[in-house]
Design an enzyme around this catalytic site. Structure first.
Site, PDB file in Angstrom:
ATOM      1  N   ALA A   1      34.452  16.336 -53.345  1.00 24.22           N
ATOM      2  CA  ALA A   1      35.765  16.095 -53.938  1.00 24.22           C
ATOM      3  C   ALA A   1      35.750  16.421 -55.342  1.00 24.22           C
ATOM      4  O   ALA A   1      34.538  16.908 -56.046  1.00 24.22           O
ATOM      5  CB  ALA A   1      35.844  14.343 -54.392  1.00 24.22           C
TER       6      ALA A   1
ATOM      7  N   ASP B   1      14.648  21.762 -64.826  1.00 23.44           N
ATOM      8  CA  ASP B   1      15.085  20.461 -64.380  1.00 23.44           C
ATOM      9  C   ASP B   1      13.449  19.729 -64.404  1.00 23.44           C
ATOM     10  O   ASP B   1      12.744  20.135 -64.058  1.00 23.44           O
ATOM     11  CB  ASP B   1      15.641  20.340 -63.046  1.00 23.44           C
ATOM     12  CG  ASP B   1      16.041  19.008 -62.819  1.00 23.44           C
ATOM     13  OD1 ASP B   1      17.313  18.804 -62.825  1.00 23.44           O
ATOM     14  OD2 ASP B   1      15.212  18.302 -62.508  1.00 23.44           O
TER      15      ASP B   1
ATOM     16  N   ASP C   1      18.161   5.392 -61.763  1.00 19.26           N
ATOM     17  CA  ASP C   1      18.824   4.995 -63.205  1.00 19.26           C
ATOM     18  C   ASP C   1      19.859   4.157 -63.154  1.00 19.26           C
ATOM     19  O   ASP C   1      20.485   3.898 -64.282  1.00 19.26           O
ATOM     20  CB  ASP C   1      18.642   6.302 -63.858  1.00 19.26           C
ATOM     21  CG  ASP C   1      19.724   7.230 -63.770  1.00 19.26           C
ATOM     22  OD1 ASP C   1      19.971   7.601 -62.524  1.00 19.26           O
ATOM     23  OD2 ASP C   1      20.315   7.857 -64.578  1.00 19.26           O
TER      24      ASP C   1
ATOM     25  N   HIS D   1      28.847   4.360 -59.030  1.00 17.03           N
ATOM     26  CA  HIS D   1      27.560   3.861 -58.413  1.00 17.03           C
ATOM     27  C   HIS D   1      26.910   4.042 -59.808  1.00 17.03           C
ATOM     28  O   HIS D   1      25.777   3.633 -60.120  1.00 17.03           O
ATOM     29  CB  HIS D   1      26.991   4.969 -57.679  1.00 17.03           C
ATOM     30  CG  HIS D   1      26.754   6.349 -58.026  1.00 17.03           C
ATOM     31  ND1 HIS D   1      28.080   7.239 -58.631  1.00 17.03           N
ATOM     32  CD2 HIS D   1      25.734   7.401 -58.236  1.00 17.03           C
ATOM     33  CE1 HIS D   1      27.569   8.313 -59.020  1.00 17.03           C
ATOM     34  NE2 HIS D   1      26.169   8.597 -58.617  1.00 17.03           N
TER      35      HIS D   1
ATOM     36  N   HIS E   1      21.945  17.104 -60.780  1.00 12.97           N
ATOM     37  CA  HIS E   1      21.111  17.744 -61.726  1.00 12.97           C
ATOM     38  C   HIS E   1      21.592  19.199 -62.248  1.00 12.97           C
ATOM     39  O   HIS E   1      21.412  19.662 -63.458  1.00 12.97           O
ATOM     40  CB  HIS E   1      19.760  17.921 -61.013  1.00 12.97           C
ATOM     41  CG  HIS E   1      18.834  16.820 -60.651  1.00 12.97           C
ATOM     42  ND1 HIS E   1      17.730  16.432 -61.366  1.00 12.97           N
ATOM     43  CD2 HIS E   1      19.176  15.797 -59.967  1.00 12.97           C
ATOM     44  CE1 HIS E   1      17.188  15.301 -60.881  1.00 12.97           C
ATOM     45  NE2 HIS E   1      18.188  14.677 -60.175  1.00 12.97           N
TER      46      HIS E   1
END
Ligand code: UDP
Length: 438
Positions: free
Chosen positions: A318, A120, A359, A335, A21
């Site tokens: 990462a 957000d 989603d 994913h 986000h």
């Protein structure tokens, strides 16, 4: 470019402190600062360093640092979804809704307070009340596409009131009522969905401004994006430099929230071993102390010895975009989180998708079934892939010439064009700034 001038319209940006986000919202903030807005960003102390790339490019951006509101089930010192299991989203939201009073006091004490709050979309309820209390505008930001957003709203709307948590219902209502709404998508990708969203909201102030290109820090580039890497980014990039063949390395990563179960770890490890591909595997362990582990998230014993120099395992954070940008990386087993999918696409890295939750399924449907620009290799949070088939798909993805690869390149072109001067997303950003300034 213009940086936020003292005369620019002042807005307050309030991120939801989770990488998926916050990163795109900071990238959006960068675009708004470039267009002359004066900006304050609200964060808690531990999150402040993550603003470094943005602040180094725009020194005029102010920060409003408020201590993280204590919460009975969130351990001391944790201020970020990065360190929490995904089922604790409601707790983080409840904690952060305590910002209401300190932010109100800050507004009241500010000689030139913001004229709008950009938050957000997870923070809709309290920030919408605050904005109406202050008599200013609130704009919601969703780091997903409109198909994903509509699905979420409609799915929740379909659940009978008895089962729909009140807080969730309020959150949707507050988002639908917001003055404006911004999505990390672009018109050419889903104009019908965007129109539907405008109808649902009853006005046209819905802006598709994606893909949001990542801010690069002048000194460290993309290596520190979202925090410092758990293996020094330079080592990761040096390893990739040693891979001579272009677009031959597979990046395996499931975003910031998902850790695989023991059977999934084993199946994936076997597939990577059998496939003979070169790879970087970004592994997230279940959030320590908050969940029984039972071997979940653990790389099978001896795996790294068996694959030798052919693969690199990164446990923890990462430098994902720096990896995807490297010339040696050609495939991303993902994913299908919207940010990750866009990052792969923009860097000409072909997506093998394993949607898990939220989603991801809508994104996979769009990219795989509707656009034919990615390949689905597994489906669902509790599915265990067949390691033989997965090994084959991995090997094939590197050497093969699937028609999906060509479609992905076309989609990339459309996405990039949207961000260029005169492109739909660049124009939407201009329009947003204009609307805010009137
Ligand atoms: N990310 C990263 N390093 C990691 C894990 C994730 O840089 O080890 C970044 C990734 O590049 C993306 C964001 O975090 O920008 C994750 O967002 P996404 O929507 O893909 O998935 P989520 O984590 O929200 O499930």
């Amino acid at each position: 470019w213009m940086t936020g001038s003292k005369d620019g319209t002042h807005i307050l940006v309030i991120p939801y402190q989770a990488p998926g986000h916050m990163l795109p919202l900071l990238d959006l903030t960068h675009q708004l600062a470039k267009r002359g807005l004066t900006i304050t960003v609200l964060v808690t102390p531990k999150i402040l360093p993550q603003l470094q790339p943005l602040l180094s490019v725009h020194p005029s951006i102010q920060t409003l640092v408020i201590p993280f509101p204590p919460h009975p089930t969130i351990p001391d010192g944790v201020e970020d979804m990065k360190e929490l299991p995904v089922f604790m989203v409601p707790e983080l939201l409840t904690a952060m809704s305590e910002f209401y009073n300190p932010v109100l006091r800050w507004f009241q004490a500010n000689p030139s307070p913001p004229v709008a709050i950009l938050t957000d979309f997870f923070h809709s309820t309290w920030s919408q009340s605050l904005a109406s209390h202050l008599g200013i505008r609130r704009i919601g930001f969703a780091p997903i596409n409109s198909g994903g957003l509509i699905e979420t709203w409609c799915n929740l709307g379909r659940v009978t009131e008895e089962y729909l948590p009140e807080s969730m219902a309020h959150s949707i209502v507050a988002n639908v009522r917001s003055w404006g709404f911004i999505l990390s998508s672009f018109t050419e990708l889903e104009s019908e969905n965007l129109e539907q969203l405008r109808k649902m909201m009853g006005h046209d102030r819905v802006w598709a401004v994606g893909p949001l290109l990542p801010i690069e820090h002048s000194k460290v580039g993309l290596n520190e994006r979202g925090g410092s890497s758990s293996v020094p980014a330079n080592e990761v990039l040096a390893w990739l430099d040693s891979c001579r063949a272009e677009k031959s390395v597979v990046f395996v990563g499931f975003g910031s929230q998902i850790s695989l179960t023991k059977p999934q770890m084993e199946a994936l490890a076997t597939a990577l071993e059998e496939s003979s591909v070169r790879f970087i595997w970004s592994v997230k362990s279940p959030m320590q102390g908050l969940k029984e582990t039972n071997g979940d998230g653990e790389v099978p014993e001896g795996f790294e010895d068996r694959v030798g120099g052919r693969g690199l395992v990164i446990r923890g954070w990462a430098p994902q975009v720096a990896i995807l940008k490297h010339r040696a990386v050609g495939i991303y087993l993902t994913h299908c989180g919207w940010n990750s999918a866009l990052e792969g696409l923009l860097n000409e890295v072909f997506l093998l998708v394993w949607p898990m939750q939220a989603d991801h399924f809508v994104n996979a449907k769009l990219l795989v079934d509707q656009l034919g620009a990615a390949i689905r290799v597994c489906d669902g949070m509790s599915s265990v892939p067949d390691s033989v088939k997965l090994a084959h798909a991995l090997a094939e993805s590197v050497t093969g010439n699937a028609s999906e690869k060509a479609e992905a390149l076309k989609l990339r072109e459309r996405a990039l064009n949207a961000t260029k001067e005169g492109g739909s997303s660049a124009l939407a950003l201009d329009d947003l700034v204009k609307e805010l300034s009137t």
